[in-house]
Structures are given as structure tokens and as C-alpha cells.
Motif scaffolding. Structure first.
Motif: not given
Length: 493
Positions: A275-297
Motif C-alpha cells: 500500500x505504501x508509496x513515497x512519502x506515504x508509508x503504512x504499517x499494520x497495528x494490532x486491534x486485539x480483536x479476532x473472531x470467526x464471524x466476519x459480520x462481528x469484525x
């Protein structure tokens, strides 16, 4: 003198038309998970005019003389229209799943199933079985200097600045560039037919070569597949690794893709870089949320929602009540008593009323229980004691754990760092000092709650008076919208 073949690494991904032999056991097992109707829908989708060039069936013109109609269980058709008519006829009559599966693998696609066909089948199975995988929510966050400066000067949480904008084909190409030096992958991007999500299915084998010398079993091995789901207009992504497939022994650790943890880390690290581009870098941060149900997320980490809209405030975020607690103007907001009375009339079942009567009898032993029997039908009011408990539960849970918001958590893992009995504040168990050493991260107690709806179970216990909702921490009421937490001194760290 014939030249020796040279195999050199390449950045090209595995082609969509790479065929898996139809006799491969893992392929048969993978397609065998589908329902009869799903198999028929898949066959008709593959035979659609827009897909026929990518997934052509086996026809009489493809026979090379090695097979004859006497030795084949299903004679080859002459035209695509004949094949399409076969599956339309199967759809109109009843029958078993086995005949459809055998017709696909031993008849019309006896020459093999392509990687793209298998990817389409896997995503169809996910739509039909939304709880087949465990998903983890991760947040995309900007890390470039300009964004940090603007964020420091702004008090509002502007999600739009954390949503990267890119073309799907460009993202997949960048993602493949990140992982190509290590592994060979096949990518399939598709839109969910039931949810506002875009799925990316990534199949990985541990070889960067164009023509890997692999057994056919590998290409249908679900343990080598990772899914990434991108919700619409949202700075979160959901990732999952299939738990199926054969487990590899520890001695085969030289294979990058056979280790599920390594596979997950490899793809997770590559997604923000793609996703990153020059002068626009991204990282992934944990949210402490996991579930088997996608509607929950989607409900807890989806577009337009954050942890500030859970718990008690969810009753307004989900439009369960009119008005707003922040609006100073007078409004026709429904009172708490009227909300309980309406909710009981609409949703209380005979079993719930029986449980309420039973708990009343438990708390009031020796009293005349005839006064507490509900009068005519669902319109009866709760007793004062039950009403008080219901009000307390509503004030803490809001709509969490109720039928208004079907976003159940199936698991809640908590690690308590305080030693038992170390909390000195007896009035409020959430305010005591930490019991263990200040730097200790080893849990004194680990709690794991599992079920179809963990928060709903806590809510029911509060409504029955078994636990006190006023003393419950926020991670038990769904207010923080998490499935894992580390707690010290009553507060989540």
C-alpha cells in the motif's frame, strides 16, 4: 548435444490456468466440502460465456485417442451447450452431491481444475460458511512524517487519512513484488456476494521458480492459503489462515510456506508495504480483536464504527433509541422503562419467562410466588427486581449481546497479571494496585471464555442477577470491542 535445462528464479506469479489433476485426493476433498447446489452453481459459472475461455470443459474434440467412450464413466460432449444443459438438468431434479462431484472431476473437467477455479470454489465456500475461518482485525496506519505532524495538530480521529487509495491490480502487483524473492504465489481477488468486503486469496509454495517441481497435492493444500479481506471505506483489514491441511513435521522447517506462523508474518509484513508509496508509508497495528464471524469484525472494526460506539453508547449508534445523549435540545427519546417493556413484548420467549420466574423464586425463597407470575402473554411487565437488573444490564451493555446487534464474539481470552488477593480496594475491584512485580508480564491467571456469543452470555448472567453489571470491567460488556486483553490493576494494558 542437447542443452541442460536451467531453472532460474522469476518474479512472475503462478498462472491462473495451472491445472491440478482431477484425481488429486486433496482436490477431491476440497471440492467435496461444497454443497450440491454450490457445485452446480460453480459448474454453471465456469460454463458462463464470460468464463468459458478460462475454464473450458473437456469435449470430444479434445480426445487424443488414448481414452475411449467404453473406458470413460462420462462420455465427452460435443459442444459447451450440451455440457451446460447437463448441469441445468441436474439442478432441476433431486439427487446427491456425489454424482455432481464425479461428473465434474471424472467427466467435464477430467483434464484438471485450474488454480483460479479452485480459488473461486474456496471463496464460494466462505460465503456459504462465514464461520469456517478465524479472522484477525488489523489497522492500517500512516507512519510518514507529514502525517505524524498533522495528527499531532489535530484532535479528531480522521479515518480518511488512514485509508490508502490504489487500484486493485496495482496493489496485487506490488504485493507480489514484495514476496516474490522468497516464494511463488497465486493471487485471486474477488468481491464477496454477501458482505461489503473484497477478498484476496493468496496461495503460496516455497519456491521462487517459474516451474516448481511440486507434487499435485501441494496445489490443493489449504494450509498454504491465506486470506485478506478489505472492508469498504475502512482503515482496517482482516486476515486469516486456513487451519485445514496436513501438518508438517518440525524437521521440514526449511519450507517457508509450510509454517503457518511464518506464512502469516510474511504476508502481513508485505501488505502495508504494497500500500505504501513515497512519502506515504503504512504499517499494520494490532486491534486485539479476532473472531470467526466476519459480520462481528464489520460491526466492531468496520466503516463508520470505532470502540467509542460500543457498550452503553451502542444503543444510540445502532438507532435502538431515538435522540442522542449529547443533544442539549429536548427530544422524544424513549425512556428506559418503555424500552424494556417494548423489548420484552417483542422478543421475550416462553423459555426466557420461565427462567425469569425460576430466578425470582431462587432470590425470594419462602415468599408468595403467585404475585410474581406474569399475567396475560408477552405484554406482562417485569417484576421490580428483574426490572432493576435489566436496567443495570442495559446501562452497561447497551445493545451488545442482544438480538439488535448480531455481532457475537465466540472467544474471549484474558490474562490477569495481578496475583490473586493482591487488590486492596474492596469497593471496586478495578482500582487496586498491581499485585505482581511492576515489570512482570507473566499472567497470574489466564481466562478463556468460549461459546456462540460470549458477551451475550455475560449479559444474560447480569440480567439473572448472577453477576453485578456495575462491577463488571468494560472488556466483559463489549464496550472495548476486543477478544484478547492483558489486565493489570483492573485496567487493560
Amino acid at each position: 548435444m542437447a542443452r541442460a535445462k536451467v531453472r532460474a528464479p522469476t518474479t512472475a506469479s503462478l498462472p491462473n490456468n495451472l491445472r491440478i489433476p482431477s484425481t488429486t485426493p486433496s482436490l477431491i476433498k476440497s471440492l467435496g466440502k461444497q454443497t450440491r447446489q454450490a457445485l452446480l452453481d460453480l459448474a454453471l459459472l465456469w460454463l458462463d460465456d464470460s468464463n468459458i475461455t478460462s475454464f473450458p470443459p473437456f469435449l470430444q474434440s479434445d480426445e487424443d485417442g488414448r481414452d475411449t467412450e467404453e473406458t470413460l464413466p462420462y462420455p465427452a460432449a460435443e459442444t459447451v451447450e450440451e455440457v451446460r444443459q447437463v448441469y441445468e438438468d441436474l439442478q432441476e431434479r433431486k439427487g446427491g452431491k456425489r454424482e455432481v462431484l464425479e461428473r465434474i472431476l471424472e467427466g467435464d473437467w477430467r483434464h484438471g481444475i485450474t488454480l483460479r477455479q479452485l480459488a473461486i470454489a474456496d471463496l464460494r465456500y466462505m460465503d456459504d460458511h462465514p464461520a469456517s475461518l478465524r479472522w484477525t482485525a488489523l489497522e492500517l496506519s500512516r507512519i510518514d512524517v507529514r502525517h505524524k505532524e498533522s495528527a499531532a495538530n489535530s484532535q479528531s480521529d480522521d479515518w480518511s487519512s488512514n485509508i490508502p487509495r490504489t487500484q486493485a491490480a496495482t496493489f496485487v502487483k506490488a504485493l507480489q513484488h514484495e514476496i516474490a524473492p522468497l516464494v511463488k504465489a497465486h493471487f485471486h481477488l474477488a468481491r464477496s456476494s454477501t458482505l461489503p468486503l473484497t477478498f484476496l486469496r493468496i496461495f503460496i509454495i516455497d519456491s521462487p521458480y517459474q516451474s516448481p517441481r511440486q507434487t499435485p497435492e501441494i496445489f490443493a493444500d489449504s494450509s498454504r492459503v491465506i486470506y485478506v479481506a478489505f472492508p469498504d471505506s475502512c482503515p482496517f483489514i482482516y486476515t486469516s489462515i486456513s487451519s485445514g491441511g496436513p501438518k508438517q513435521p518440525a524437521s521440514s522447517a526449511s519450507s517457508v510456506a509450510t509454517d503457518s506462523r511464518t506464512l502469516q508474518r510474511l504476508v502481513r509484513d508485505a501488505v502495508p508495504k504494497a500500500f505504501s508509496r513515497p512519502q506515504e508509508r503504512y504499517t499494520l497495528k494490532a486491534t486485539a480483536l479476532a473472531a470467526k464471524n466476519l459480520p462481528t469484525l464489520l460491526a466492531l472494526r468496520g466503516p463508520g464504527r470505532s470502540t467509542a460506539a460500543n457498550g452503553a453508547f451502542s444503543i444510540f449508534a445502532n438507532s435502538a433509541l431515538e435522540g442522542s445523549p449529547l443533544d442539549p435540545r429536548p427530544s422524544n427519546t424513549v425512556s428506559a422503562e418503555e424500552h424494556i417493556r417494548t423489548d420484552q413484548k417483542n422478543s421475550t420467549t416462553a423459555e426466557e419467562k420461565e427462567n425469569a420466574i425460576r430466578i425470582e423464586e431462587t432470590h425470594h425463597v419462602g415468599k408468595n410466588t403467585s404475585k410474581r407470575q406474569p399475567s396475560n402473554g408477552h405484554s406482562a411487565l417485569l417484576s421490580p427486581t428483574s426490572k432493576k437488573r435489566r436496567l443495570a444490564a442495559d446501562s452497561r451493555f447497551g445493545t451488545a449481546g442482544s438480538s439488535i446487534t448480531p455481532a457475537p464474539l465466540d472467544r474471549l481470552d484474558i490474562r490477569l497479571l495481578d496475583a490473586p488477593g493482591s487488590n486492596k480496594d474492596k469497593d471496586n475491584g478495578q482500582r487496586g494496585p498491581a499485585g505482581g512485580p511492576a515489570g512482570s508480564t507473566s499472567p497470574a491467571v489466564s481466562l478463556a471464555f468460549t461459546g456462540s456469543d460470549v458477551i451475550g452470555g455475560f449479559r444474560k448472567l447480569a440480567e439473572l442477577g448472577i453477576i453485578d453489571p456495575e462491577r463488571m470491567p468494560s472488556w466483559m460488556t463489549g464496550e472495548e470491542g476486543i477478544s484478547t486483553a492483558v489486565v493489570r490493576g483492573g485496567k487493560r494494558r
